[in-house]
Design a protein around this motif. Structure first.
Motif, PDB file in Angstrom:
ATOM      1  N   ARG A  47       0.839  -1.200   0.000  1.00 18.60           N
ATOM      2  CA  ARG A  47       0.000   0.000   0.000  1.00 18.60           C
ATOM      3  C   ARG A  47       0.874   1.251   0.000  1.00 18.60           C
ATOM      4  N   VAL A  48       0.569   2.118  -0.932  1.00 16.94           N
ATOM      5  CA  VAL A  48       1.172   3.440  -1.027  1.00 16.94           C
ATOM      6  C   VAL A  48       0.033   4.431  -1.247  1.00 16.94           C
ATOM      7  N   CYS A  49       0.235   5.655  -0.803  1.00 14.26           N
ATOM      8  CA  CYS A  49      -0.820   6.662  -0.953  1.00 14.26           C
ATOM      9  C   CYS A  49      -0.299   7.848  -1.751  1.00 14.26           C
ATOM     10  N   PRO A  50      -0.740   8.013  -2.991  1.00 10.78           N
ATOM     11  CA  PRO A  50      -0.337   9.211  -3.733  1.00 10.78           C
ATOM     12  C   PRO A  50      -0.992  10.440  -3.128  1.00 10.78           C
ATOM     13  N   TYR A  51      -0.286  11.560  -3.164  1.00 10.82           N
ATOM     14  CA  TYR A  51      -0.921  12.819  -2.780  1.00 10.82           C
ATOM     15  C   TYR A  51      -0.841  13.783  -3.958  1.00 10.82           C
ATOM     16  N   THR A  52      -1.961  14.404  -4.216  1.00 13.16           N
ATOM     17  CA  THR A  52      -2.089  15.252  -5.399  1.00 13.16           C
ATOM     18  C   THR A  52      -1.973  16.732  -5.091  1.00 13.16           C
ATOM     19  N   ASP A  53      -2.159  17.084  -3.808  1.00  8.96           N
ATOM     20  CA  ASP A  53      -2.162  18.497  -3.433  1.00  8.96           C
ATOM     21  C   ASP A  53      -1.432  18.683  -2.112  1.00  8.96           C
ATOM     22  N   MET A  54      -1.039  19.931  -1.860  1.00  5.48           N
ATOM     23  CA  MET A  54      -0.410  20.293  -0.606  1.00  5.48           C
ATOM     24  C   MET A  54      -0.877  21.685  -0.220  1.00  5.48           C
ATOM     25  N   ASP A  55      -1.408  21.810   0.993  1.00  2.76           N
ATOM     26  CA  ASP A  55      -1.865  23.095   1.517  1.00  2.76           C
ATOM     27  C   ASP A  55      -0.969  23.496   2.683  1.00  2.76           C
ATOM     28  N   VAL A  56      -0.352  24.653   2.569  1.00 10.77           N
ATOM     29  CA  VAL A  56       0.552  25.167   3.602  1.00 10.77           C
ATOM     30  C   VAL A  56       0.064  26.547   3.999  1.00 10.77           C
ATOM     31  N   TRP A  57      -0.046  26.786   5.316  1.00 12.77           N
ATOM     32  CA  TRP A  57      -0.495  28.122   5.723  1.00 12.77           C
ATOM     33  C   TRP A  57       0.171  28.560   7.019  1.00 12.77           C
ATOM     34  N   ASP A  58       0.186  29.881   7.187  1.00 18.52           N
ATOM     35  CA  ASP A  58       0.781  30.541   8.336  1.00 18.52           C
ATOM     36  C   ASP A  58      -0.259  30.626   9.440  1.00 18.52           C
ATOM     37  N   GLY A  59      -0.038  29.892  10.517  1.00 20.74           N
ATOM     38  CA  GLY A  59      -1.005  29.884  11.602  1.00 20.74           C
ATOM     39  C   GLY A  59      -1.097  31.186  12.368  1.00 20.74           C
ATOM     40  N   ILE A  84       2.949   8.947   0.033  1.00 20.81           N
ATOM     41  CA  ILE A  84       3.193   8.678   1.445  1.00 20.81           C
ATOM     42  C   ILE A  84       3.231   7.158   1.613  1.00 20.81           C
ATOM     43  N   VAL A  85       4.345   6.657   2.132  1.00 21.33           N
ATOM     44  CA  VAL A  85       4.547   5.213   2.234  1.00 21.33           C
ATOM     45  C   VAL A  85       5.091   4.874   3.623  1.00 21.33           C
TER      46      VAL A  85
END
Length: 425
Positions: free
Chosen positions: A90-102, A123-124
């Motif tokens: 099992r491997v999990c592809p990720y298509t997006d990334m959200d980064v923000w300033d808390g 993500i593996v």
């Protein structure tokens, strides 16, 4: 392939100390050369035992140790033959990334669609990657794996550059090239006097698996809090609600969080994550890891090379640690395979310096970038935080800049070792 540490140890062309992902990947990449390769692992347990146990372990849950593998790492793992086995597990592809300033309004969204790519990475679980590499290794007649080995000493190089490794029980092993792939507390680095510069990040990382109210949508999420970065990484779960977290925070805050009951910890995590995925419904056992940066002053000597965490460790905020290690393995394999074709010794320092030139500057650059990025999100004065948020929002609107950053992070641009480049069969 033989295993076990009984009986006298003879000569090997390459001895790799450390049976983790980077060391085994290097061995698998070198296997077609015909070099005799020995892997020495301090932990007990056979590679076949992990392979056999993997289905049952998967039923029990997720490995808390996961890696965000880049496209370059995927290519290298494909080259050595491990990737198909990983996909079958099992491997999990990720298509997006959200980064923000808390502590501000700045945010950046990265999407594979902008690059016309199927995903940004995968993500593996670490045990999935290692079991797949073990499967390849067990098929290689010229790789021997010895578990439960304790190294007592390493000799200086002789006139030919060869080293003698003395093991517990008065056993010795001679090799043309000794590779330290034995992690951040590398015994090989210490025994051979390979100095390293290191400092404490002032952060501890809490790692665990959680379940969220809303599906993760195959997105990696990262919020920079007042104490440090908090990352949520999607896992290959049918409900799309299982995620791995890496919460980097001050040592005092980390201890407070570790002392909480699960329900209270989940509540704190949901608040820190601003409930982007609703409530945090459950968490597995939590693990705490102090974070330090290290960088070896040299990667090579005559008959000696360091790879992976034995050569460098960085902050996990961008998930680049294991990817840098796999690129080290790809680069060293490339250099050694080329040297083999030219009839050069694998331990020749002139050969090994080619590897050092390929990787040390690149790793230092990544380490410096991660340190700068971490410092940028320290507890800074309000005017600086305003500029920081404005800068993030500006970059988010600059498509060419974002695309360049994504391609570099994915290993699709820049000076990537040949064995990790896309298009290699």
């Amino acid at each position: 392939m033989a295993s076990g540490a009984e009986g006298s140890l003879d000569k090997s062309d390459v001895v790799i100390v450390g049976g983790g992902m980077v060391g085994v990947a290097l061995a698998c990449a070198l296997a077609p050369s015909g070099l005799s390769i020995r892997i020495l692992e301090s932990r007990e347990g056979s590679p076949q035992a992990l392979i056999d146990a993997l289905p049952a372990l998967a039923e029990q849950g997720f490995d808390p140790r996961v890696s965000a593998l880049t496209c370059a790492s995927q290519q290298f793992l494909t080259h050595v033959g491990a990737w198909p086995n990983m996909q079958a597990s099992r491997v999990c592809p990720y298509t997006d990334m959200d980064v923000w300033d808390g502590r501000g309004t700045g945010a950046i969204q990265f999407s594979a669609a902008e690059l016309h790519e199927p995903c940004l990475g995968h993500i593996v679980e670490n045990r999935v990657t290692l079991a797949a590499l073990y499967s390849v290794m067990l098929e290689s007649e010229n790789i021997r794996f010895d578990a439960g080995v304790k190294i007592e000493s390493v000799s200086p190089p002789d006139q030919q550059g060869k080293r003698t490794i003395r093991l517990a029980g008065a056993q010795s092993l001679e090799t043309a090239l000794l590779v330290g792939a034995d992690g951040a507390q590398s015994r090989i680095r210490a025994l051979t006097g390979m100095g390293a510069t290191e400092w404490d990040y002032g952060h501890h990382a809490i790692v665990t698996t959680i379940e969220t109210e809303k599906p993760h949508r195959f997105t990696c999420w990262q919020r920079f809090t007042e104490d440090g970065p908090l990352a949520l990484l999607p896992l290959a779960d049918p409900s799309e609600r299982k995620m791995s977290i890496v919460w980097s925070t001050s040592p005092a805050h980390a201890r407070e969080l570790m002392a909480l009951e699960d329900e209270a910890f989940c509540a704190e995590l949901g608040h820190a994550f601003e409930y982007r995925l609703g409530e945090v419904r459950a968490c597995d056992t939590r693990f705490l890891h102090p974070l330090r940066q290290r960088h070896a002053q040299r990667y090579v000597q005559s008959g000696l090379a360091l790879v992976g965490d034995a050569a460098h460790t960085i902050h996990p905020l961008a998930g680049q640690g294991v990817n840098l290690g796999l690129l080290d393995a790809a680069a060293l394999a490339e250099v050694l395979l080329d040297a083999r074709a030219r009839g050069e010794s694998p331990g020749d320092e002139r050969v090994l310096r080619r590897y050092q030139r390929m990787r040390r500057a690149a790793n230092l650059q990544t380490a410096a970038a991660m340190e700068g990025f971490r410092r940028l999100f320290d507890d800074l004065p309000a005017p600086v935080r305003l500029l920081r948020s404005g800068g993030m929002s500006l970059v988010n609107r600059m498509a060419p800049v974002k695309q360049h950053l994504m391609l570099m992070a994915m290993g699709l641009r820049g000076d990537v070792p040949r064995l990790a480049r896309r298009g290699l069969s």
